[in-house]
Design an enzyme around this catalytic site. Sequence first.
Site, PDB file in Angstrom:
ATOM      1  N   ASP A 182      15.663 -46.684  21.045  1.00 36.17           N
ATOM      2  CA  ASP A 182      16.670 -47.494  19.826  1.00 36.17           C
ATOM      3  C   ASP A 182      17.759 -47.045  18.956  1.00 36.17           C
ATOM      4  O   ASP A 182      18.970 -47.458  19.286  1.00 36.17           O
ATOM      5  CB  ASP A 182      15.868 -48.606  18.563  1.00 36.17           C
ATOM      6  CG  ASP A 182      14.949 -49.609  19.662  1.00 36.17           C
ATOM      7  OD1 ASP A 182      15.206 -49.842  20.297  1.00 36.17           O
ATOM      8  OD2 ASP A 182      13.763 -50.131  18.436  1.00 36.17           O
TER       9      ASP A 182
ATOM     10  N   LYS B  17       5.120 -53.006  19.260  1.00 34.76           N
ATOM     11  CA  LYS B  17       5.763 -51.102  19.002  1.00 34.76           C
ATOM     12  C   LYS B  17       5.435 -50.501  18.504  1.00 34.76           C
ATOM     13  O   LYS B  17       4.881 -49.414  18.607  1.00 34.76           O
ATOM     14  CB  LYS B  17       6.836 -51.278  18.976  1.00 34.76           C
ATOM     15  CG  LYS B  17       8.232 -52.343  19.558  1.00 34.76           C
ATOM     16  CD  LYS B  17      10.221 -52.055  19.225  1.00 34.76           C
ATOM     17  CE  LYS B  17      10.808 -52.183  19.487  1.00 34.76           C
ATOM     18  NZ  LYS B  17      12.294 -51.749  18.724  1.00 34.76           N
TER      19      LYS B  17
END
Length: 280
Positions: A105, A69
């Site tokens: 997220d 990420k």
Amino acid sequence: MNAVKKRACVIGFPVRHSRSPLIHNYWIDRNKLSAAYELAEKSPEDFPDFLTNLDQHGYCGANITIPHKETAFKLMDLTDKHAERLGAVNTVVVRDGKLFGTNTDGEGFIRSLKQQAGGWSGEKKSCVILGAGGATRAIICALFDDGVDTIYLTNRTYQRAQDVADELKLNIQLVPWTERSDVLSQSDLLINTTSLGMTHFPPLEIDFSLLKHSSIVADIVYAPLETELLKTARLRGHQTIDGLGMLLHQAVRGFDLWFGITPEVTDELRELIVADLDLS
Ligand code: ATR
């Protein structure tokens, strides 16, 4: 003539455990799209080349998972505030040959909270967060966006919690790990973001005596679906939020960006993933 089949994928290392293909292919089927969502296992050595040539590999976008990420963030042509404040990207879309990266997220957590605890609003609320790992920063930012007033943050390694507070510069009060039970009197929402309670990990030890009766208790662990923490909370009458909701809701915006449809997180989808978790 057949419509061009759009393809997206999840890139990780390892990635076999990912439930993202089940989720996205469920939505592709339900919406009768000519599309596919696949696994792409790429080592840290192969990842940069694969991502920067995503469209040549036939993909219009991708999800990025562990351990890529942060690297993905650095490889983007364009990013938004969600990715920038975390320095991490979990969703990529190719636009005019350029890579756009965002991070879903945090909104995944908040949408799950609002769906499972109808009526939740962060206004004037205090939250206690356990852990300072990958997902914690995203959840903290999303909670402040939702109007939360104060976050009490506690982590086994104090310095990691300190780093989060220093980076985000929000109203975060640090609490030593040994005092995690004492701060529960402040909690309108308690969230476990540690790996404790996950299958094959030790349980989370915490004393609920001081926890306000009105406090919601959430876990981002979803295997098992009901952790010991959530079970104890439920038996004491607290509203509980399991980690599966975050996994499902974080997927919504990517699907929309790639395929142009906002998909629904339905009970049927939840049951599909729960059945798959039961098999593993
Ligand atoms: P991820 O980025 O995937 O969330 P991580 O960075 O390893 O994974 O974070 C795991 C979290 O669980 C951390 O907050 C970790 O605490 P440390 O920062 O002290 O490592 C926490 N954690 C893991 N095992 C733990 C244990 N036995 N006791 C307390 N906290 C634990």
